[in-house]
Design a protein around this motif. Structure first.
Motif, PDB file in Angstrom:
ATOM      1  N   ALA A 258     -50.628  -2.418 -26.845  1.00  0.00           N
ATOM      2  CA  ALA A 258     -51.452  -3.456 -27.467  1.00  0.00           C
ATOM      3  C   ALA A 258     -50.790  -3.927 -28.751  1.00  0.00           C
ATOM      4  N   ASP A 259     -51.432  -4.882 -29.395  1.00  0.00           N
ATOM      5  CA  ASP A 259     -50.986  -5.342 -30.707  1.00  0.00           C
ATOM      6  C   ASP A 259     -51.594  -4.405 -31.746  1.00  0.00           C
ATOM      7  N   ARG A 260     -50.748  -3.630 -32.387  1.00  0.00           N
ATOM      8  CA  ARG A 260     -51.200  -2.608 -33.340  1.00  0.00           C
ATOM      9  C   ARG A 260     -52.030  -3.205 -34.478  1.00  0.00           C
ATOM     10  N   ASP A 261     -51.566  -4.303 -35.069  1.00  0.00           N
ATOM     11  CA  ASP A 261     -52.276  -4.910 -36.202  1.00  0.00           C
ATOM     12  C   ASP A 261     -53.627  -5.470 -35.789  1.00  0.00           C
ATOM     13  N   ALA A 262     -53.674  -6.143 -34.651  1.00  0.00           N
ATOM     14  CA  ALA A 262     -54.934  -6.720 -34.182  1.00  0.00           C
ATOM     15  C   ALA A 262     -55.942  -5.619 -33.872  1.00  0.00           C
TER      16      ALA A 262
ATOM     17  N   SER B  36     -46.110  -0.032 -27.411  1.00  0.00           N
ATOM     18  CA  SER B  36     -46.725   1.207 -26.958  1.00  0.00           C
ATOM     19  C   SER B  36     -46.878   2.151 -28.151  1.00  0.00           C
ATOM     20  N   PHE B  37     -48.070   2.736 -28.306  1.00  0.00           N
ATOM     21  CA  PHE B  37     -48.321   3.679 -29.399  1.00  0.00           C
ATOM     22  C   PHE B  37     -49.543   4.515 -29.060  1.00  0.00           C
ATOM     23  N   ASP B  38     -49.752   5.562 -29.841  1.00  0.00           N
ATOM     24  CA  ASP B  38     -50.917   6.433 -29.661  1.00  0.00           C
ATOM     25  C   ASP B  38     -52.098   5.819 -30.408  1.00  0.00           C
ATOM     26  N   ILE B  39     -53.181   5.586 -29.715  1.00  0.00           N
ATOM     27  CA  ILE B  39     -54.338   4.913 -30.317  1.00  0.00           C
ATOM     28  C   ILE B  39     -54.975   5.759 -31.423  1.00  0.00           C
ATOM     29  N   TYR B  40     -54.761   7.065 -31.401  1.00  0.00           N
ATOM     30  CA  TYR B  40     -55.322   7.907 -32.450  1.00  0.00           C
ATOM     31  C   TYR B  40     -54.656   7.634 -33.795  1.00  0.00           C
ATOM     32  N   GLU B  41     -53.437   7.087 -33.784  1.00  0.00           N
ATOM     33  CA  GLU B  41     -52.810   6.643 -35.032  1.00  0.00           C
ATOM     34  C   GLU B  41     -53.663   5.540 -35.669  1.00  0.00           C
ATOM     35  N   ILE B  42     -54.167   4.645 -34.839  1.00  0.00           N
ATOM     36  CA  ILE B  42     -55.019   3.551 -35.311  1.00  0.00           C
ATOM     37  C   ILE B  42     -56.326   4.118 -35.867  1.00  0.00           C
ATOM     38  N   PHE B  43     -56.929   5.050 -35.125  1.00  0.00           N
ATOM     39  CA  PHE B  43     -58.195   5.640 -35.576  1.00  0.00           C
ATOM     40  C   PHE B  43     -58.029   6.299 -36.943  1.00  0.00           C
ATOM     41  N   ASN B  44     -56.958   7.078 -37.115  1.00  0.00           N
ATOM     42  CA  ASN B  44     -56.726   7.767 -38.392  1.00  0.00           C
ATOM     43  C   ASN B  44     -56.445   6.775 -39.517  1.00  0.00           C
TER      44      ASN B  44
ATOM     45  N   VAL C  89     -62.662  11.848 -37.528  1.00  0.00           N
ATOM     46  CA  VAL C  89     -61.869  11.294 -36.431  1.00  0.00           C
ATOM     47  C   VAL C  89     -61.534  12.440 -35.489  1.00  0.00           C
ATOM     48  N   PRO C  90     -61.915  12.323 -34.230  1.00  0.00           N
ATOM     49  CA  PRO C  90     -61.587  13.394 -33.287  1.00  0.00           C
ATOM     50  C   PRO C  90     -60.083  13.473 -33.059  1.00  0.00           C
ATOM     51  N   GLU C  91     -59.622  14.652 -32.716  1.00  0.00           N
ATOM     52  CA  GLU C  91     -58.207  14.813 -32.402  1.00  0.00           C
ATOM     53  C   GLU C  91     -57.991  14.440 -30.943  1.00  0.00           C
ATOM     54  N   GLY C  92     -56.832  13.934 -30.678  1.00  0.00           N
ATOM     55  CA  GLY C  92     -56.507  13.595 -29.312  1.00  0.00           C
ATOM     56  C   GLY C  92     -55.235  12.784 -29.259  1.00  0.00           C
ATOM     57  N   SER C  93     -54.923  12.359 -28.068  1.00  0.00           N
ATOM     58  CA  SER C  93     -53.748  11.540 -27.863  1.00  0.00           C
ATOM     59  C   SER C  93     -53.992  10.652 -26.651  1.00  0.00           C
ATOM     60  N   PHE C  94     -53.722   9.369 -26.834  1.00  0.00           N
ATOM     61  CA  PHE C  94     -53.878   8.428 -25.735  1.00  0.00           C
ATOM     62  C   PHE C  94     -52.954   7.247 -26.002  1.00  0.00           C
ATOM     63  N   LYS C  95     -51.967   7.089 -25.162  1.00  0.00           N
ATOM     64  CA  LYS C  95     -51.018   5.995 -25.317  1.00  0.00           C
ATOM     65  C   LYS C  95     -51.655   4.692 -24.847  1.00  0.00           C
ATOM     66  N   CYS C  96     -51.403   3.635 -25.600  1.00  0.00           N
ATOM     67  CA  CYS C  96     -51.877   2.317 -25.196  1.00  0.00           C
ATOM     68  C   CYS C  96     -50.775   1.294 -25.456  1.00  0.00           C
TER      69      CYS C  96
ATOM     70  N   VAL D 209     -60.821  -2.110 -35.265  1.00  0.00           N
ATOM     71  CA  VAL D 209     -61.389  -0.790 -35.563  1.00  0.00           C
ATOM     72  C   VAL D 209     -61.902  -0.724 -37.002  1.00  0.00           C
ATOM     73  N   VAL D 210     -61.152  -1.276 -37.938  1.00  0.00           N
ATOM     74  CA  VAL D 210     -61.607  -1.297 -39.341  1.00  0.00           C
ATOM     75  C   VAL D 210     -62.908  -2.090 -39.453  1.00  0.00           C
ATOM     76  N   ASN D 211     -62.989  -3.212 -38.773  1.00  0.00           N
ATOM     77  CA  ASN D 211     -64.205  -4.022 -38.803  1.00  0.00           C
ATOM     78  C   ASN D 211     -65.393  -3.248 -38.225  1.00  0.00           C
TER      79      ASN D 211
END
Length: 78
Positions: free
Chosen positions: A54-58, A18-26, A45-52, A63-65
């Motif tokens: 998932a596999d963080r690395d995948a 479990s983590f905040d998806i905006y960490e991934i976006f940033n 990158v918009p500001e926000g917070s949304f818990k998900c 998102v990078v791709n």
């Protein structure tokens, strides 16, 4: 597509957490920032917070791709 095949065969186990998806976006935006700068593009990158859950690395690879492809096919200054 290769990752989907590996998932189906069990050769690519997912490490879900479990983590905040905006960490991934940033993080992804930071990783592609040099490419964007060389292409004359501005990343926002918009500001926000949304818990998900998932596999963080995948998810980071996805998102990078997506960002890399968007940068390659976007006009300079956009």
């Amino acid at each position: 597509l290769l990752d989907i095949e590996r998932l189906s065969s069990g050769a690519f186990p997912l490490k879900k957490e479990s983590f905040d998806i905006y960490e991934i976006f940033n993080h992804a935006a930071e990783m592609v920032a040099p490419l964007a700068a060389r292409s004359g593009l501005n990343l926002k990158v918009p500001e926000g917070s949304f818990k998900c859950y998932a596999d963080r690395d995948a998810l980071t690879r996805v998102v990078v791709n997506l960002l890399s492809n968007a940068i390659k096919f976007s006009p300079a200054g956009s």
